[in-house]
Enzyme design. Structure first.
Site: not given
Ligand SMILES: NC(=O)c1ccc[n+]([C@@H]2O[C@H](COP(=O)([O-])OP(=O)(O)OC[C@H]3O[C@@H](n4cnc5c(N)ncnc54)[C@H](OP(=O)(O)O)[C@@H]3O)[C@@H](O)[C@H]2O)c1
Length: 254
Positions: A20, A22, A154, A158
């Site tokens: 990730g 970018s 989420y 995590k």
């Protein structure tokens, strides 16, 4: 960026893979690793043009087993091996409440925020074991200790990541491999802002841009990247299984 110690580049000769990279926090991590002399490969599903200059890029979707395998193979080809592995890709869109979260969204959240790390670690830790050195960082979220209904898929993923990271650290410590977690709070990134806007519109409010943390501002991607850089450097050579929370003092923790 200034180097950490007397002009010597902290990570010269190190080969790093960052997922990730970018935009947002991942792009800041890539830039800081490059600044410290690491050779960096990063990945995202799209966005080659926004990858920091100097990094190699391979498109991959880390949510799938095939994506993880292709990425591990690309890393071996491009870098010859991985010394530093940073699992940054993550996120999830909010829903109105836990029962509105569809099964596919639970699976997707687990794949992106938890299983992607499990799969890539298992593919790339073998080389680290042979070399008896390596540094792995998992990026979690300061929302874990304060879970709210729209994001339970989420935060649960995590939370699993944090637990797994600690266990992996103990397993790999005898091989000289250090495994740590960095836990960001509210950080100004494209993904973070989009998610908070969606959440606010679900609640019928507009995104609050005013800073809410005790330190008076939201995090910047570089705030999080500094913590990652420290954990993969020799300065953290006696740290493993730790969780470095970088959140401006915002969230409660148990
Ligand atoms: N920003 C915050 O406030 C905040 C707070 C706590 C924790 N975090 C955590 O910090 C990390 C980075 O967050 P961010 O805010 O910087 O996110 P972001 O701005 O949305 O950037 C996410 C990066 O991951 C890539 N990515 C997303 N899904 C992917 C996939 N399936 N396969 C490969 N790459 C993928 C994205 O590119 P593509 O979309 O092109 O694939 C992009 O490069 C995440 O793990 C997030 O959970 C962020």
């Amino acid at each position: 960026m200034a180097t950490i110690e007397n002009g010597s580049r902290e990570l010269a000769g190190k080969r790093a893979l960052v997922t990730g990279g970018s935009r947002g926090i991942g792009a800041a991590i890539v830039r800081q690793l490059l600044d410290e002399g690491a050779k960096v490969l990063t990945t995202a599903r799209s966005g080659t043009s926004t990858v920091p200059e100097g990094a190699s890029f391979v498109p991959a979707d880390v949510r799938t087993r095939a994506g993880a395998r292709a990425l591990a193979e690309a890393a071996r080809e491009a870098l010859g091996g991985v010394d530093v592995l940073v699992h940054n890709a993550g996120g999830a869109r909010p829903y109105e409440g836990s029962s509105a979260i569809p099964d596919e969204a639970w699976q997707d959240a687990l794949d992106l925020n938890f299983l992607a790390s499990v799969r890539l670690d298992s593919l790339l830790a073998a080389g680290m074991r042979e070399r008896r050195s390596g540094a792995i960082v998992h990026v979690s979220s300061a929302a874990v200790p304060a879970p709210v209904a729209p994001f339970l898929h989420y935060t649960a993923a995590k939370a699993a990541l944090e637990n797994y990271s600690r266990g992996l650290a103990l397993e790999l410590a005898p091989f000289g491999i250090r495994v740590n977690t960095v836990t960001p709070g509210r950080t100004a990134t494209p993904g973070g802002q989009e998610t908070r806007q969606r959440w606010a519109s679900l609640a019928g409010a507009s995104e609050q841009s005013t800073a809410t943390t005790p330190l008076g501002r939201d995090g910047r991607p570089d705030d999080i990247a500094h913590a990652v850089l420290f954990l993969v450097s020799e300065k953290a050579s006696w740290l493993t299984g730790s969780n470095l929370v970088v959140d401006g003092g915002e969230f409660p923790r148990g």
